[in-house]
Design an enzyme around this catalytic site. Structure first.
Site, PDB file in Angstrom:
ATOM      1  N   GLU A 187       1.380   2.785   5.777  1.00 55.62           N
ATOM      2  CA  GLU A 187       1.090   3.376   4.458  1.00 55.62           C
ATOM      3  C   GLU A 187       0.489   4.780   4.559  1.00 55.62           C
ATOM      4  O   GLU A 187      -0.570   5.067   3.982  1.00 55.62           O
ATOM      5  CB  GLU A 187       0.151   2.455   3.667  1.00 55.62           C
ATOM      6  CG  GLU A 187       0.804   1.154   3.282  1.00 55.62           C
ATOM      7  CD  GLU A 187       0.011   0.312   2.278  1.00 55.62           C
ATOM      8  OE1 GLU A 187      -1.157   0.629   1.997  1.00 55.62           O
ATOM      9  OE2 GLU A 187       0.577  -0.666   1.767  1.00 55.62           O
ATOM     10  N   GLU A 189       5.286  -5.719   3.567  1.00 55.31           N
ATOM     11  CA  GLU A 189       4.149  -6.285   2.829  1.00 55.31           C
ATOM     12  C   GLU A 189       4.645  -6.654   1.436  1.00 55.31           C
ATOM     13  O   GLU A 189       5.110  -5.779   0.691  1.00 55.31           O
ATOM     14  CB  GLU A 189       2.980  -5.297   2.719  1.00 55.31           C
ATOM     15  CG  GLU A 189       2.272  -5.066   4.036  1.00 55.31           C
ATOM     16  CD  GLU A 189       1.000  -4.235   3.904  1.00 55.31           C
ATOM     17  OE1 GLU A 189       0.349  -4.285   2.839  1.00 55.31           O
ATOM     18  OE2 GLU A 189       0.674  -3.532   4.881  1.00 55.31           O
TER      19      GLU A 189
END
Ligand code: AHR
Length: 510
Positions: free
Chosen positions: A173, A292
């Site tokens: 991320e 995710e």
């Protein structure tokens, strides 16, 4: 009662279902590792300190690949801290989760644990505070048989065989302002491609995942993917997607249609990846690692912000321990339907996370482990979804949502395994009021399976109270029920889907 109609035709194939779609994620976060998979003082602990009851539940869940060690944690992690004699391992601050990391579990122990649960280890390198050299070092430590300082160090630490890790995430991320080392798409792309090239000099056959956006709602979404892929296209195999859903403003009609958002997210990233492919005149296709995904009551989460004084940071605090309800499990099962529907381009996925932290499995220190409601759609889908995903013809009524516009009341995906003749259909009824009578036309399937087709199982997950959950005190309150309404009437399979329900039907030659 509403009615819906579905036609299954095994001639129309979306793509093969990669087992990696049923992956999960273990981060050094809260009690996922410590007091989750690892609790040496627990009566059920094995000789390595891993809880046997958790190993059994993870095995029952049927996870394929497990991403490790983060998540936000990885962007400040030094992998060397977690190898070698335990008594020498340092305690470190974990800036991501405002915790103290004891390093009692590291790469070697986690590799040992993934073997126990028969899963593939997918490793994330730190591209937040570290870079090429550390990525090369951990790769050499993990995958080189012997004969160098790092490979011999692994052997000296007790692991003679290399771990042979195939899938590697290039950071985590990196578009998120909360991420250590957060940077621009261009700069991250350059960081990632330099790292990827170096790793490929060691082993060109590695499968590398570059970071996409941390969510489709991020301001740079779309641009981030394009720029990152412009920099990395030739050196990587996957781009990541992350998505979490929760009922906002008690708007359950929208929440129940979260998979519509996931469908659009996947389609957008595929379009962006294919745009970069076109501009490069490339023959190579980049697939998605949806590494995710889950229901996460993220807006309730503020414990990290509360503990601001670093001298108070705890070891393995109770963080992100969402208790999942029946409605959460229905949405969750629908997210799996979305992933399987995109099996041609989503070839890897990781449920975030596995134990205690937004997890299908919960544990109490010294006490029991139990299955959350979300455990069941995952375990059943992982067991039944084999072979290929089929294109479907679905006729369903629709309803209007605030967040996703007009959506189908029923959602479905079907799979078919030519080698065994097994087929499966996964369904949700998103209506909060009405049951749905669904008719599935199986005539083409029946032609392909000349012996009589039979229903092997039909199980539905729902509850009269959509907020009912499985807890320490009542661990089996919500479990799948045999759906007695399922019948084969000639080539028509009829089933009644209760309101707010998830259902799996397994079909086979008689
Ligand atoms: O899964 C919890 C966190 O969500 C991960 O650490 C991070 O990657 C994401 O924001």
């Amino acid at each position: 009662m509403i009615t819906a109609h579905l036609t299954i035709d095994p001639h129309f194939v979306v793509g093969p279902i990669n087992r990696r779609l049923f992956g999960s994620f273990v981060e050094h976060l809260g009690r996922c590792v410590y007091d989750g998979i690892y609790e040496p003082s627990h009566p059920n602990a094995d000789e390595h300190g891993f809880r046997r009851d958790v190993i059994d539940l993870v095995t029952e869940l049927g996870v394929s690949t497990i991403r490790y060690p983060g998540g936000n944690f990885v962007s400040g992690y030094r992998w060397e801290d977690g190898v070698g004699p335990r008594e020498n391992r340092p305690r470190r601050i974990d800036l991501a989760w405002h915790s103290i990391e004891t390093n009692q579990v590291g790469l070697g122990e986690f590799a040992q644990w993934t073997a126990k649960v028969d899963a593939e280890l997918m490793y994330a390198v730190n591209l937040g505070t570290r870079g090429v050299q550390e990525a090369l070092d951990v790769l050499e430590y993990a995958n080189l048989a012997s004969g160098t300082a790092l490979s011999d160090q692994r052997i000296a630490n007790g692991d003679v065989e290399p771990y042979n890790i195939r899938m590697w995430c290039l950071g985590n991320e990196m578009d998120g302002p909360w991420q250590l080392g957060h940077t621009t798409a261009r700069e991250y792309g350059q960081r990632a491609v330099t790292t990827a090239r170096a790793m490929r000099q060691f082993d060109d056959s590695l499968e590398l995942v570059v970071c996409g956006s941390s969510g489709a709602g991020m301001p740079e979404f779309g641009t981030w993917e394009r720029v990152v892929l412009e920099e990395t296209y030739d050196e990587v195999d996957f781009i990541s997607c992350h998505a979490y859903y929760e009922p906002l403003d008690d708007d359950y009609e929208s929440f129940l249609a979260s998979a519509v958002n996931m469908d659009g997210f996947i389609d957008s990233v595929v379009a962006t990846a294919d745009h970069v492919k076109a501009t490069r005149h490339s023959d190579k296709t980049i697939n998605i690692s949806f590494d995710e995904w889950n229901v996460w009551y993220n807006t309730r989460y503020n414990e990290v912000e509360k503990i601001t004084d670093v001298s108070d940071w705890p070891v393995a605090p109770r963080l992100l321990e969402d208790s999942y309800s029946a409605v959460d499990a229905v949405v969750f099962g629908n997210l799996l339907i979305s992933l399987i529907r995109h099996a041609d381009r989503v070839t890897s996925a990781s449920l975030a996370q596995l134990v205690n932290v937004i997890a299908p499995i919960m544990t109490e220190p010294g006490g029991p482990a139990w299955r959350q409601t979300t455990f069941f759609p995952f375990a059943i889908t992982s067991r039944l979804a084999r072979g290929v995903t089929l294109e479907l013809k679905l006729d369903s009524p629709t309803y209007t949502t605030k967040r996703h516009g007009e959506v189908s009341v029923i959602d479905a995906v079907a799979t078919y395994d030519e080698s065994t003749g097994d087929a499966a259909v996964f369904l949700v009824n998103r209506s909060m009021e009405e049951s749905s009578e669904l008719t599935i036309d199986t005539s083409v399937l029946a032609d392909l399976l000349p012996n009589d087709l039979r229903i092997v199982s039909a199980d539905s997950l729902y509850s009269d109270d959509i907020h009912a959950a499985n807890t320490l005190d009542d661990p089996e309150r919500v479990t799948p029920q045999h759906n007695e309404s399922a019948v084969l009437d000639g080539h028509a399979l009829r089933i009644v889907l209760p309101p707010v329900s998830w259902t799996a039907i397994a079909l086979q030659r008689a």
